[in-house]
Write an enzyme that holds these catalytic residues in place. Structure first.
Site, short mmCIF file in Angstrom:
data_model
loop_
_atom_site.label_atom_id
_atom_site.label_comp_id
_atom_site.label_asym_id
_atom_site.label_seq_id
_atom_site.Cartn_x
_atom_site.Cartn_y
_atom_site.Cartn_z
CB THR A 187 -0.85 0.19 1.36
OG1 THR A 187 -1.87 1.08 1.11
CG2 THR A 187 -0.23 -0.11 2.32
CD GLU A 332 -2.80 -0.26 5.35
OE1 GLU A 332 -3.80 -0.30 4.60
OE2 GLU A 332 -2.00 0.73 5.46
CE LYS A 441 -4.91 19.18 9.23
NZ LYS A 441 -4.25 18.75 8.07
CD1 TRP A 446 -9.47 20.34 11.06
CD2 TRP A 446 -10.33 18.56 11.61
NE1 TRP A 446 -8.54 19.72 11.73
CE2 TRP A 446 -8.86 18.33 12.01
CE3 TRP A 446 -11.12 17.15 11.55
CZ2 TRP A 446 -8.40 17.50 12.84
CZ3 TRP A 446 -10.46 16.21 12.37
CH2 TRP A 446 -9.51 16.31 12.66
#
Ligand code: AMP
Length: 545
Positions: A187, A332, A441, A446
Site C-alpha cells: 500500500t 490493511e 485546515k 476543519w
C-alpha cells in the site's frame, strides 16, 4: 477447562477452489479482452489449471512454502489461477500494481524478495527496463501461449502455457498452519516507501465469509460478479475468493474499458454484483444518462476506495433502481470493514439517501474506535470527529519486514491507525469525513474535502470534482476546487460558487474554482490530491484547454 469436540480443519485458500470446482463446477469464469475473443471456462477447468500451475511451481521452478511469487497483471483467468495455485501450495502471491511509478515497482519487488514474476504481455516492456535492478528475481513467466510470446530480453523468460504443459490436473493441496502467509499487497503511504500487507490463509478465509455476508443484498446478488477493481488492489477486495466460495459466475475485464465496453460486459453476462471506485460509477452514470440506457441485471453496485457523492448514490438508487452499497476498508483490512445497508425503517425516510452516503456499519469481526489527536477515546454520538482505529482477525498487525512502519501504524494496545477522520452516530453508521492528510485546515477548523466535492458534483454540469487545501497566510489553508465539467459543458467560477451558496457553510466557500480536462488519479483509481497540491505549489493546476 473443557476442549470443544469439533474438527480442527485449518482455513486454507486451496479449499475455496476445491469447493467451487466440486459444487459449482460448471459455473463460468469469463475474461473480456479488448480486441480479442472472450475467454470462457468453468471452475472445474480453473481448478485443473491451478493444479497444473502448482505442480509447475514446485517441480519446474523449485518454489516452496513461503516463497514470494509476484504477479504484474490485469484481471484475467490466468491471474485467477495464480490466486489459488500459488497460495494453495503455501507460497505467497504478491500482486504488484503495474500503474505505480517504476521506482516503486522496483522497490516493492526487491523488498518482497519475489523469486518469479508472472507478467502480462503488454506489461513486459516495463519489467524489461527494470530487470537489471531486480537481482533476486530468478525468472519471468509471460501470461501467454508459447506462440504469443513476445521477443523479450527478460532473463529466464517462459510462456505460462509452456510452464504448465503436460502436468497433472489433480492435486491434493498440502495441509499446513492457517496462520501462514497466503498473499502480499503493498500500500502506498503518504510518505516514505510502500508498505507490505501480508495476509494469512486464516485472515483471508475469515474475511471471505464476512465479505460474502456483507455484500449479499438479495437472493440473486451472487449470480454473476464483475469486479471492476483490479486483482492487484487488496486482492480485488477479496472478490475472487468470494466468487469461489459462493460459486458465482465471475467476469474479469480488461482494465482499459471505457463505460460503453463495461456496460456491454455487465449486460451481456447478466452481472448482478459489480464493485469499483467512485470515478468508474460517475462515468457509468453519465454514460447511461447520455445514451438513455439502463442496467438491466445489476442488483447491487458496491462502491469503495473513496467517498461516493450523494447525487450519484441518489441517481443509481432512485433513477435506476439499483442497490448502492457504500463499503469502507483499506488494503490493511483485507479490505471490507463496513457496508451500507440501511435499516428497513430508513426506507420510508426522506434521509434514506443520507444513510446510504455513510459507509455503513461495522461488520462482525471488526472493532472500531474513534480517538482524538492524543489518542483519547471520543464518543460515537454522530458529531465527534476523530481518527478511526480498527482491529480484528483480518486487520494487519504490522507491515512486512518493516519494523519502523509497524510501530508507526499500530498503537501500543494493538489498534491499526487508519488515517481516516470519521464520526459514528448512535445507530452505528460510520461517516468517513476525510483522510487526515486531505482535510482542509482553515482558521483552526476543519473543512471536509469530501463534503465539498459532494456538493460540487451535485451540479448537473460537473462530472468530477476535487477539493484541496492551499496554503494561506492568515487562515493556514483555504479550499481550492478543481472541476472536470461533463463533455460539451462550459462552466464558470461564479456559477459554481453561487450553486454552492447555501449548500455548504459560508466559510467553506472555495477561494477559487479551476476547470480541468482530467483529474490526476492514483494507481488504484482514486483522485490524487497529493498531485493536485504539488501542481498548485509548482505554479498552478493546468487549466482546461
Ligand atoms: P487503499 O488501502 O488503497 O484501499 O485505501 C484505503 C483508503 O481509501 C481508506 O483509508 C479511505 O481513506 C479510503 N476509502 C475506502 N473506502 C472508502 C469509502 N467508502 N468512503 C470514503 N473513503 C474510503
Amino acid at each position: 477447562m473443557l476442549q470443544g469436540l469439533m474438527m480442527d480443519t485449518p482455513l486454507l485458500v486451496g479449499s475455496l477452489i476445491d469447493h467451487a470446482a466440486r459444487w459449482h463446477g460448471d459455473r463460468e469464469i469469463v475474461t473480456h479482452r479488448t480486441g480479442r475473443p472472450d475467454h470462457r471456462y468453468s471452475y472445474r477447468d480453473a481448478r485443473a489449471r491451478s493444479a497444473r500451475l502448482a505442480h509447475a511451481l514446485r517441480q519446474r521452478l523449485g518454489i516452496g512454502s513461503g516463497d514470494r511469487i509476484a504477479t504484474f497483471a490485469w484481471n484475467s483467468y490466468r491471474h485467477f489461477e495464480l490466486y489459488f495455485g500459488v497460495s494453495g501450495i503455501g507460497a505467497v502471491l504478491h500482486t504488484v500494481n503495474p500503474r505505480l511509478f517504476t521506482q516503486q515497482i522496483e522497490y516493492i519487488i526487491n523488498h518482497a524478495g519475489d523469486r518469479y514474476v508472472f507478467v502480462d504481455v503488454d506489461l513486459v516492456p516495463i519489467l524489461e527496463a527494470l530487470a537489471p535492478k531486480l537481482p533476486l528475481v530468478d525468472g519471468y513467466v509471460v501470461l501467454a501461449e508459447e506462440g504469443a510470446m513476445p521477443a523479450t530480453g527478460l532473463p529466464n523468460a517462459i510462456a505460462y502455457e509452456a510452464l504448465i504443459r503436460d502436468l497433472p490436473e489433480e492435486i491434493q493441496w498440502p495441509v499446513f498452519d492457517e496462520r501462514l502467509a497466503s498473499s502480499l499487497c503493498y500500500t502506498s503511504g503518504t510518505t516514505g516507501n510502500p508498505k507490505g500487507v501480508l495476509y494469512s490463509h486464516r485472515s483471508t478465509l475469515l474475511h471471505t465469509f464476512a465479505a460474502t455476508a456483507a455484500l449479499s443484498v438479495s437472493r440473486r446478488t451472487f449470480d454473476a460478479i464483475l469486479p471492476v477493481v483490479p486483482m492487484f488492489h487488496a486482492n480485488a477486495w477479496g472478490l475472487p475468493y468470494v466468487a469461489a466460495m459462493v460459486g458465482a459466475k465471475f467476469v474479469l475485464c480488461d482494465p482499459h474499458l471505457d463505460p460503453s465496453q463495461l456496460y456491454e460486459s455487465l449486460e451481456r453476462e447478466g452481472v448482478t454484483l459489480t464493485c469499483g471506485v467512485p470515478t468508474i460509477w460517475l462515468r457509468m452514470l453519465d454514460y447511461l444518462r447520455s445514451n438513455g440506457l439502463r442496467l438491466n441485471t445489476v442488483e447491487a453496485l458496491c462502491c469503495g476506495g473513496a467517498a461516493p457523492p450523494r447525487s450519484m448514490i441518489a441517481a443509481f438508487e432512485e433513477e435506476f433502481g439499483i442497490t448502492f452499497l457504500n463499503a469502507w476498508g483499506m488494503t490493511e483490512s483485507s479490505p471490507v470493514c463496513t457496508t451500507g445497508i440501511p435499516r428497513r425503517e430508513h426506507d420510508a425516510m426522506p434521509q434514506r439517501i443520507d444513510y446510504k452516503t455513510r459507509a455503513g456499519r461495522c461488520i462482525f469481526g471488526v472493532e472500531m474506535l474513534l480517538v482524538d489527536d492524543d489518542e483519547n477515546e471520543l464518543p460515537m454520538d454522530g458529531s465527534a470527529q476523530g481518527e478511526l482505529l480498527i482491529r480484528g482477525p483480518w486487520i494487519a498487525a504490522g507491515y512486512y519486514n518493516d519494523a519502523g512502519a509497524t510501530n508507526a501504524g499500530i498503537t501500543a494496545d494493538g489498534w491499526l491507525r487508519t488515517g481516516d477522520i470519521a464520526s459514528v452516530d448512535h445507530q452505528g453508521y460510520v461517516t468517513i469525513r476525510d483522510r487526515s492528510k486531505d482535510v482542509i485546515k482553515s482558521g483552526g477548523e476543519w473543512i471536509s474535502s469530501v463534503d465539498l466535492e459532494n456538493a460540487a458534483v451535485a451540479h448537473p454540469g460537473v462530472l468530477e470534482a476535487a477539493a484541496v487545501g492551499i496554503p494561506h497566510p492568515t487562515w493556514s489553508e483555504r479550499p481550492l476546487l478543481v472541476i472536470v465539467p461533463k463533455p460539451g459543458v462550459r462552466l464558470e467560477r461564479e456559477e459554481i460558487r453561487s450553486f454552492l451558496d447555501g449548500r455548504i457553510p459560508k466559510w467553506w466557500m472555495p477561494d477559487d474554482v479551476v476547470f480541468v480536462d482530467e483529474l490526476p488519479h492514483t494507481a488504484t483509481g482514486k483522485i490524487s490530491k497529493r498531485s493536485l497540491r504539488e501542481s498548485f505549489a509548482n505554479g498552478g493546476v493546468p487549466a482546461r484547454r
